[in-house]
Design a protein around this motif. Structure first.
Motif, mmCIF file in Angstrom:
data_model
loop_
_atom_site.group_PDB
_atom_site.id
_atom_site.type_symbol
_atom_site.label_atom_id
_atom_site.label_comp_id
_atom_site.label_asym_id
_atom_site.label_seq_id
_atom_site.Cartn_x
_atom_site.Cartn_y
_atom_site.Cartn_z
ATOM 1 N N UNK A 129 -7.024 8.537 -11.914
ATOM 2 C CA UNK A 129 -5.605 8.268 -11.716
ATOM 3 C C UNK A 129 -5.150 8.638 -10.304
ATOM 4 N N UNK A 130 -5.621 9.816 -9.786
ATOM 5 C CA UNK A 130 -5.217 10.194 -8.438
ATOM 6 C C UNK A 130 -5.625 9.135 -7.431
ATOM 7 N N UNK A 131 -6.865 8.634 -7.577
ATOM 8 C CA UNK A 131 -7.353 7.588 -6.674
ATOM 9 C C UNK A 131 -6.528 6.313 -6.829
ATOM 10 N N UNK A 132 -6.161 6.017 -8.070
ATOM 11 C CA UNK A 132 -5.371 4.792 -8.296
ATOM 12 C C UNK A 132 -3.989 4.916 -7.659
ATOM 13 N N UNK A 133 -3.387 6.127 -7.720
ATOM 14 C CA UNK A 133 -2.056 6.300 -7.129
ATOM 15 C C UNK A 133 -2.089 6.019 -5.636
ATOM 16 N N UNK A 134 -3.106 6.523 -4.939
ATOM 17 C CA UNK A 134 -3.236 6.260 -3.510
ATOM 18 C C UNK A 134 -3.373 4.760 -3.260
ATOM 19 N N UNK A 135 -4.173 4.107 -4.091
ATOM 20 C CA UNK A 135 -4.374 2.670 -3.920
ATOM 21 C C UNK A 135 -3.093 1.877 -4.151
ATOM 22 N N UNK A 136 -2.332 2.233 -5.199
ATOM 23 C CA UNK A 136 -1.064 1.543 -5.461
ATOM 24 C C UNK A 136 -0.086 1.742 -4.296
ATOM 25 N N UNK A 137 -0.041 2.953 -3.759
ATOM 26 C CA UNK A 137 0.872 3.214 -2.642
ATOM 27 C C UNK A 137 0.484 2.419 -1.405
ATOM 28 N N UNK A 138 -0.819 2.283 -1.155
ATOM 29 C CA UNK A 138 -1.268 1.448 -0.035
ATOM 30 C C UNK A 138 -0.883 -0.013 -0.280
ATOM 31 N N UNK A 139 -1.086 -0.467 -1.510
ATOM 32 C CA UNK A 139 -0.765 -1.863 -1.841
ATOM 33 C C UNK A 139 0.729 -2.134 -1.662
ATOM 34 N N UNK A 140 1.558 -1.186 -2.071
ATOM 35 C CA UNK A 140 3.006 -1.374 -1.943
ATOM 36 C C UNK A 140 3.420 -1.419 -0.479
ATOM 37 N N UNK A 141 2.825 -0.555 0.370
ATOM 38 C CA UNK A 141 3.163 -0.545 1.789
ATOM 39 C C UNK A 141 2.782 -1.857 2.451
ATOM 40 N N UNK A 142 1.596 -2.381 2.102
ATOM 41 C CA UNK A 142 1.168 -3.652 2.691
ATOM 42 C C UNK A 142 2.044 -4.798 2.189
ATOM 43 N N UNK A 143 2.455 -4.755 0.902
ATOM 44 C CA UNK A 143 3.326 -5.802 0.357
ATOM 45 C C UNK A 143 4.664 -5.832 1.092
ATOM 46 N N UNK A 144 5.211 -4.666 1.361
ATOM 47 C CA UNK A 144 6.477 -4.599 2.107
ATOM 48 C C UNK A 144 6.292 -5.166 3.496
#
Length: 1003
Positions: free
Chosen positions: A927-942
């Motif tokens: 889950x910790x690894x997934x949270x980092x990945x989701x946050x990266x994905x959101x930043x790139x989407x923005x």
């Protein structure tokens, strides 16, 4: 010095009751206010605080003075009290305390003085910190009911004026006497070393008006000796003030001193003729004649002071009323009658009253207000309504002139000289006394009105030059100007306060129709009333004409009339009451005829644009003009209020003006010219949309573009932000543009424009619009003879249908696309078909077929040789593995997709692949690894401008936070997801369901 230091409150902050019976007999204030045991409001006889500005600045606590020995602190308190309850800007305070020579550390010095004032009030038990507060707009002081002499004066004065108008002479005299007794000398006498003399003069003028109103009441009561005692010194101080001389003449005559009364008139005449070259006004001259004739109606029947029909009234005589009092029934009043059905505009009236009371940035009450707006917006009705409300504050009367700046006739507008001659005659001058030269007329008008605060309404002005000679400039006077022109010159050079008048709000428009139509229609057909309001564009003129038309055919259902309006060709015809002033088409024409020929052409051609607003570049393309010239002509149209500029760089007109412009285009411009204008406009949109798409998606596989018309303008972008901003601004016009292109047979523009905006619409979740555009694109591309273009349109249409949950329609489009790709042996195109097919089957729960199509997409992408296509196919395959529970394989393929997208610079693809990686990690309980990945994905989407990806990823971030026990972060992420979803018009429940449909499989 700038006249900004004082604000005169002309509306009472604590309204009085309408009758003297409702007032405290001790302090003459409303009985509804909290009182001391003696019956007075708290504060009036010493409880709590009492502040004074009508003389030296004072502050008292329970009758004991608060020491205000420091002049700067005393001055600060005085300026704050004049605007009590309203913030006073720091700049005004600095000017009041230091004039034009503030110290270098002026802000610190001001803070120190504020602190000292607070301490003084604290020491007096007044709660200085609570009373004197900092606000974003400056400093303000709070006072309660009965705590400030200026507020009390205004309340008593206005109450007395109302009683006077109602014939309650004794009540009026009592109120006005008490109001004037509050004055202890010159206002702010020991404060503000750099005082605003114009503001002080306004306070003095209001005080003089109160004296004159008191004289009227006392003359009605027969209290002649009191009036003589009051006004003998007043006329010496004001040798040209005719009302004061008239009151003194009347009082002297009533007291039996006819010779003295006549001597006062002779002295007044000598002053006016000798200094100004004018005779006394008609009312004063008539009073003089009646005194010579010993007119008995000038004298009260009985002089006991009782109020009643026999003992306290003057015998009715219209000449008496006119001559003895500028505010009596015979007062000069040229205002037209109010509009019977005037409705709404409360917000605009509040702005107007705010300007009058000095609530604007400058702080001083306005002397010149402009009400500007489009034809039919109700400017005259509003001006007359407001002027009628203000009229009691202007005892010398109201002047009105229709300047005919925008009139139907062929003749010119009314000249200032014509208006001035009329005004001067109304003020009592004979034609022989009026100078022939315009400058002399203006000078005489200003001299004659210098001591007479007047309300002047100048209606339907053409421009500032027509208005400027008609401005009196007298302290206490107010000029209201209405125009379809913005009158920028009056704002810039003459200090006018502009008040733009827009269309009615939906609620106001419906309320107006309900008032006009009554229960017969409004009660029985409420939905039709709402439709009618919008079909009339919420334009007051159109609403009133429609209501009048319906009233003359009351047997017909309202819905029948609305259907007639819906027929575009009939709308303006239906809004014609048979009178040029009651015809929307005719009224619009008066503004249209004032335009230059180039601006008129731009106005007509702009009607060919289907969107709610339009950019300068699009207008330039329509008209075939350089952008700079188009902007200049749009400025002319805005100045004429034929178009509006709701946001900088975007122009619009309401529906009825659009219909009128379209009529003019059809009548004036040849069909070939209109078709050429439309083609240039579509060229602008296709090439600009393609440029925006290239910035948003650098690996965009662009469809071939035709060469742009040399007179069309293609905008370019060097960053994602302006490209996204342009796409968003033009979104509302897309469906209309495609429809216009179809109407003119411009097939190539249809499929090119649809292709260029497909990714933008998909990234916003705008799938219904995308589906509509792509269905038209499929038809147009089919006529192009290019199978590759046709196949791409089918693929995009399939993706739109899939997004909307229509798998049957999506698969039908895919079958067509697959056949066309095979004919072309287009492997990269075939990979696109297989990716869409995989998504459709996966959503339908057919995961075996989903994997087959995803693997086929990877194979086709490798054969086609496109890295971006291969990245997209890897992403599709990774997602298929997730739905099949093969999380490690999903992670491996998603990682490949991330690397390929980064190498190609495809940010949207990178965001999607990062999100897929994070989901795989989450489902593997990392889950910790997934949270980092989701946050990266959101930043790139923005960064890539993909708002749909952003909101879905935020939901997943929230879920990961919650899984880690961080409820606060989870709530913040979900709230942000909700905000973005609302901005996009997405249903948040659907977004959450989509975002979490596989994440609940985590062990």
């Amino acid at each position: 010095m700038v006249n900004t230091l004082l604000t005169i409150r002309l509306t009472p902050p604590h309204p009085l009751t309408p009758s003297v019976a409702g007032l405290c007999p001790v302090c003459f204030r409303p009985n509804t206010i909290a009182r001391t045991p003696g019956g007075c409001p708290a504060g009036v006889l010493g409880r709590h605080m009492r502040f004074g500005v009508l003389g030296p600045v004072t502050a008292e606590r329970d009758g004991e003075r608060v020491p205000l020995n420091a002049q700067m602190v005393r001055s600060l308190l005085g300026v704050l009290l004049v605007d009590a309850g309203q913030p006073v800007a720091e700049a005004r305070l600095v000017e009041a305390l230091w004039g034009q020579n503030p110290p270098a550390s002026v802000k610190a010095s001001l803070r120190n003085h504020v602190l000292r004032l607070r301490r003084l009030l604290d020491a007096g038990g007044a709660g200085g910190a609570e009373r004197v507060r900092r606000s974003p707009d400056g400093y303000l002081i709070q006072v309660g009911p009965g705590e400030l002499d200026l507020h009390e004066f205004d309340e008593l004065r206005l109450f007395g004026a109302r009683e006077l108008r109602g014939g309650q002479w004794q009540s009026a005299a009592d109120a006005l006497s008490r109001a004037l007794a509050l004055w202890r000398g010159d206002p702010l006498a020991d404060a503000v070393p750099a005082r605003d003399e114009a503001g002080i003069e306004q306070l003095r003028e209001v005080r003089l008006q109160a004296w004159e109103q008191l004289a009227q009441a006392r003359l009605r009561l027969g209290s002649y000796d009191q009036v003589v005692a009051d006004f003998a010194p007043l006329v010496r101080e004001h040798p040209w003030r005719e009302a004061a001389h008239g009151h003194l003449m009347h009082a002297l005559h009533g007291a039996g001193r006819q010779a003295d009364a006549l001597a006062v008139y002779q002295q007044l005449r000598a002053n006016l003729v000798g200094e100004l070259g004018v005779e006394p006004s008609a009312p004063v001259a008539e009073l003089h004649r009646r005194i010579l004739a010993a007119d008995p109606s000038l004298t009260v029947v009985a002089r006991s002071g009782a109020v009643g029909a026999a003992a306290g009234t003057v015998s009715p005589n219209p000449r008496t009323d006119s001559a003895e009092s500028p505010s009596g029934p015979g007062v000069l009043n040229q205002l037209p009658p109010r509009i019977e059905y005037f409705t709404g505009r409360a917000d605009v009236l509040a702005v107007l009253n705010g300007h009058l009371c000095g609530d604007g940035a400058g702080g001083a009450g306005a002397r010149l207000v402009t009400i500007v707006g489009t034809a039919g917006a109700g400017k005259t009705a509003l001006a007359v309504q407001w002027a009628a409300e203000l009229a009691p504050r202007f005892p010398y009367g109201c002047l009105y002139a229709d300047l005919r700046g925008f009139d139907p006739g062929p003749g010119p507008a009314v000249s200032p000289e014509q208006v001035l001659r009329g005004f001067l005659r109304a003020l009592g001058l004979s034609s022989a006394r009026i100078p022939s030269e315009p400058t002399g007329q203006t000078a005489l008008f200003r001299s004659l009105t210098a001591g007479r605060p007047l309300l002047v309404v100048l209606d339907n002005a053409r421009d500032a030059e027509q208005v400027r000679p008609l401005l009196s400039g007298a302290p206490g006077s107010l000029t209201i100007v209405t125009s379809r022109d913005r009158l920028t010159g009056l704002v810039a050079l003459d200090g006018a306060r502009p008040v733009p008048l827009d269309l009615l709000t939906p609620g106001e428009a419906v309320a107006l129709l309900v008032r006009r139509l009554g229960d017969q229609h409004a009660g029985c057909e409420p939905a039709a009333v709402v439709d009618l309001a919008e079909l009339c564009a919420r334009l007051p003129l159109a609403l009133n004409i429609a209501a009048a038309r319906i009233a003359t055919a009351s047997h017909l259902p309202l819905a029948d009339f609305t259907e007639q309006l819906r027929a575009t060709g009939e709308r303006l015809t239906a809004l014609d009451a048979g009178d040029p002033a009651a015809s929307v088409r005719a009224v619009f024409s008066w503004s249209y005829r004032q335009l230059s020929s180039e601006a008129a052409r731009v106005f007509r051609l702009t009607a060919l644009h289907p969107g709610p607003d339009i950019s300068v570049a699009a207008v330039a393309s329509l008209a075939g003009l350089p952008v700079r010239r188009a902007r200049s002509l749009l400025t002319e149209l805005v100045g004429a209020h034929l178009v509006a500029e709701p946001v900088p760089g975007r122009y619009a007109f309401h529906d009825l003006l659009r219909v009128y412009a379209g009529e003019q285009a059809a009548a004036v411009d040849e069909a070939g010219d209109r078709a050429g204008a439309v083609r240039r406009m579509l060229d602008h949109y296709v090439h600009t949309a393609a440029a925006a798409h290239r910035v948003m998606n650098p690996v965009y596989r662009a469809v071939p573009l035709e060469e742009i018309d040399p007179r069309a303008v293609a905008e370019t972008f060097d960053d994602v932000a302006p490209a996204a901003e342009w796409q968003l601004a033009e979104r509302a016009a897309l469906a209309g543009l495609v429809a216009v292109a179809a109407g003119y047979g411009y097939d190539g523009h249809i499929w090119r424009l649809a292709d260029a905006v497909a990714l933008f619409l998909d990234s916003r979740g705008d799938w219904q619009l995308l589906a509509e555009l792509m269905e038209r694109a499929v038809v147009a591309a089919g006529r192009s003879g290019d199978p590759g273009v046709h196949a791409e349109a089918h693929c995009d249409a399939a993706q739109a249908r899939w997004r909307l949950g229509d798998s049957t329609g999506a698969l039908a489009h895919l079958d067509e696309a697959r056949d066309l790709r095979r004919e072309l042996d287009d492997r990269t195109g075939m990979a696109h078909v297989e990716r869409v097919a995989a998504n459709i089957h996966g959503d339908d729960g057919r995961h075996v077929e989903e994997l087959e199509h995803a693997r086929a997409a990877v194979v086709a992408s490798r054969q086609g040789g496109s890295a971006v296509s291969l990245a997209a196919s890897y992403g599709t395959l990774a997602w298929a593995y997730i739905r099949n529970g093969q999380y490690q394989l999903a992670l491996d393929h998603a990682r490949e997709a991330v690397e390929l997208n980064r190498q190609a610079g495809y940010r949207i693809g990178e965001s999607g692949a990062l999100d897929t990686m994070a989901q795989a990690c989450y489902l593997m309980d990392r889950v910790e690894e997934s949270l980092v990945g989701f946050q990266q994905a959101e930043a790139v989407a923005v960064d890539a401008g993909n708002r749909v990806y952003q909101v879905r990823t935020l939901v997943r971030i929230s879920t990961a936070h919650r899984a880690l026990g961080d409820e606060d972060s989870a709530d913040r992420s979900m709230r942000r997801a909700l905000e973005v979803a609302q901005e996009l018009g997405l249903v948040i429940e659907d977004v959450v369901r989509e975002a979490l449909r596989v994440m609940d499989r985590r062990p």
